[in-house]
Design an enzyme around this catalytic site. Structure first.
Site, PDB file in Angstrom:
ATOM      1  N   GLU A  70      40.665  -0.200  23.743  1.00 56.45           N
ATOM      2  CA  GLU A  70      40.277  -1.612  23.600  1.00 56.45           C
ATOM      3  C   GLU A  70      38.777  -1.888  23.707  1.00 56.45           C
ATOM      4  O   GLU A  70      38.358  -2.750  24.469  1.00 56.45           O
ATOM      5  CB  GLU A  70      41.033  -2.461  24.633  1.00 56.45           C
ATOM      6  CG  GLU A  70      42.543  -2.335  24.510  1.00 56.45           C
ATOM      7  CD  GLU A  70      43.310  -3.167  25.532  1.00 56.45           C
ATOM      8  OE1 GLU A  70      42.686  -3.795  26.401  1.00 56.45           O
ATOM      9  OE2 GLU A  70      44.553  -3.190  25.456  1.00 56.45           O
ATOM     10  N   GLU A 130      52.242   1.741  21.577  1.00 57.67           N
ATOM     11  CA  GLU A 130      52.790   0.896  22.644  1.00 57.67           C
ATOM     12  C   GLU A 130      53.762  -0.118  22.042  1.00 57.67           C
ATOM     13  O   GLU A 130      53.738  -1.310  22.389  1.00 57.67           O
ATOM     14  CB  GLU A 130      51.653   0.171  23.392  1.00 57.67           C
ATOM     15  CG  GLU A 130      50.601   1.122  23.931  1.00 57.67           C
ATOM     16  CD  GLU A 130      49.490   0.455  24.738  1.00 57.67           C
ATOM     17  OE1 GLU A 130      49.617  -0.741  25.086  1.00 57.67           O
ATOM     18  OE2 GLU A 130      48.488   1.132  25.015  1.00 57.67           O
TER      19      GLU A 130
HETATM   20  C1  XIL Z   1      50.238  -2.653  30.940  1.00 59.41           C
HETATM   21  C2  XIL Z   1      51.378  -2.127  31.801  1.00 59.41           C
HETATM   22  O1  XIL Z   1      52.535  -2.015  31.007  1.00 59.41           O
HETATM   23  C3  XIL Z   1      51.626  -3.048  32.972  1.00 59.41           C
HETATM   24  O2  XIL Z   1      52.567  -2.479  33.864  1.00 59.41           O
HETATM   25  C4  XIL Z   1      50.318  -3.319  33.719  1.00 59.41           C
HETATM   26  O3  XIL Z   1      50.535  -4.271  34.725  1.00 59.41           O
HETATM   27  C5  XIL Z   1      49.231  -3.814  32.769  1.00 59.41           C
HETATM   28  O4  XIL Z   1      49.083  -2.894  31.705  1.00 59.41           O
HETATM   29  N1  XIL Z   1      47.627  -2.390  26.557  1.00 59.41           N
HETATM   30  C6  XIL Z   1      47.536  -1.172  27.179  1.00 59.41           C
HETATM   31  C7  XIL Z   1      48.451  -0.848  28.310  1.00 59.41           C
HETATM   32  O5  XIL Z   1      46.770  -0.297  26.720  1.00 59.41           O
HETATM   33  O6  XIL Z   1      47.853   0.001  29.254  1.00 59.41           O
HETATM   34  C8  XIL Z   1      48.950  -2.100  28.993  1.00 59.41           C
HETATM   35  O7  XIL Z   1      49.933  -1.705  29.939  1.00 59.41           O
HETATM   36  C9  XIL Z   1      49.514  -3.068  27.977  1.00 59.41           C
HETATM   37  C10 XIL Z   1      48.458  -3.483  26.980  1.00 59.41           C
END
Ligand code: XIL
Length: 369
Positions: A153, A258
């Site tokens: 990001e 994701e």
């Molecule tokens: C999220 C997790 O799923 C949660 O448990 C945590 O509280 C916050 O982060 N983008 C990403 C991930 O790259 O690391 C994030 O994961 C979701 C958005």
């Protein structure tokens, strides 16, 4: 009275049994084994195998894993002189034991950052931090972790560089440094740039330029990860396809890292949103606390089918498709962007049963084979 023909009965029973057992043995990872890895993100409890039912589901369905939280800097490097590898050691051992593709998430990210890192003031300190952080972690798992999200990001939605402790001290060069350091620590590991909203043309262009610059400066980038936190109606299949084509034209692997699909209203979609409007605890924002209506369940299944059909079309360009979590009950989308809702974004429901969307994704393969 006509007797039942025992021969016919035996044949019918065998047929029914073979159909049932086919359903029982089929799984996401087996169905897609010639296409791309099918992954999931593991929570700390799942890494520690706390729930046997969840664990057998993970082992049956997935052949790739991502650490959902435990490798983020606040957990793995909580203080300047202290690393905590307790859970990451277990995570890597879990993947090895189950012969899974092991992905590391994530080395450099402005969120879930250890508080001490926020205090880094200048380029000298930042360079020293990055060298220590990346080299220590990547070398520790050299040859055991298959791929890393090196930077997560770094971009704003308009494709420009996001302001962060990294860009404030080193400018865009922090990305070049990060990729070089990771490659030096483990020359064979696959290195990814990972971000969300990459299907938006402006942000996609930003990512393309970024990767070109890193490569031009001598960094090694093996892949781009599109997080794929998607909705029922967006991004469009056309934009997803353009993203796959544009990224693979750079000579890198494309991963969907994701994947989940929210079915709940989003505060940012509300027209004329009043910034003082309260979303938490507002029943309108949590419309399905007990059960997802069949009509939405069908839409979700169709959306997943459409997406996987497109991904299969481009399987030669795609390395991995990872879901962000195993089942609905544990999804981060129950608490983001509004706390305490009930969302239904994955292929398994809160009781671990497979949903229509799961069948839709499997049927794409089974109808052909
Ligand atoms: C999220 C997790 O799923 C949660 O448990 C945590 O509280 C916050 O982060 N983008 C990403 C991930 O790259 O690391 C994030 O994961 C979701 C958005």
């Amino acid at each position: 009275m006509k007797l039942i023909n025992p021969y016919l009965l035996a044949i019918t029973t065998m047929f029914v049994m073979s159909c049932t057992s086919k359903k029982e043995v089929s799984s996401l990872k087996d169905s897609y084994k010639n296409d791309f890895y099918i992954g999931t993100a593991l929570s700390a409890d799942q890494i520690e195998e706390k729930d046997a039912k969840v664990d057998s589901l993970i082992r049956k369905e997935f052949n790739a894993i991502t650490s959902e939280n435990i490798m983020k800097s606040m957990f793995i490097h909580p203080q300047k002189d202290k690393y905590d590898f307790t859970l990451s050691d277990k995570y890597v051992a879990y993947g090895e034991k189950n012969k899974m593709l092991i992905h590391g998430h994530t080395l450099i990210w402005h969120s879930q950052l250890a508080p001490w890192m926020e205090q880094i003031k200048d380029s000298t300190e930042m360079k020293a931090f990055m060298k220590d952080h990346i080299t220590t972690i990547v070398s520790k798992y050299k040859g055991r972790i298959n791929s890393w999200d090196v930077v997560n990001e770094a971009l704003n939605d308009d494709g420009t560089l996001r302001k962060s402790v990294f860009s404030n001290t080193l400018g865009e060069n922090f990305l070049v440094d990060a990729f070089k350091l990771a490659a030096a620590a483990d020359p064979k590991v696959d290195l990814y740039y990972n971000d969300y909203n990459l299907e938006d043309p402006a942000k996609r262009e930003g990512a393309i330029n970024l990767v070109k610059k890193i490569k031009a400066a001598g960094g090694k980038v093996d892949g781009i990860g599109s997080q794929a936190h998607w909705k029922l109606n967006s991004p469009s299949l056309e934009e997803i396809e353009k993203t796959i084509l544009d990224f693979s034209a750079l000579g890198v692997k494309v991963a969907f890292t994701e994947l989940d699909i929210t079915v709940l209203p989003n505060p940012w979609d509300l027209k004329g949103a009043d910034v003082n409007q309260k979303f938490e605890g507002n029943p309108k924002m949590n419309p399905y606390p007990e059960k997802l209506p069949d009509s939405i369940q069908d839409k979700l299944a169709q959306r997943y089918a459409d997406i996987f059909k497109l991904l299969l079309k481009h399987k030669d360009k795609i390395s991995r498709v990872t879901f962000w979590g195993v089942y609905d009950g544990q999804s981060w989308l129950n608490d983001w962007p509004i706390k305490g809702r009930t969302n239904y974004p994955l292929l398994f429901d809160a009781k671990l049963a497979h949903k229509k969307a799961y069948d839709a994704v499997l049927n794409l393969k089974e109808s052909k084979e």
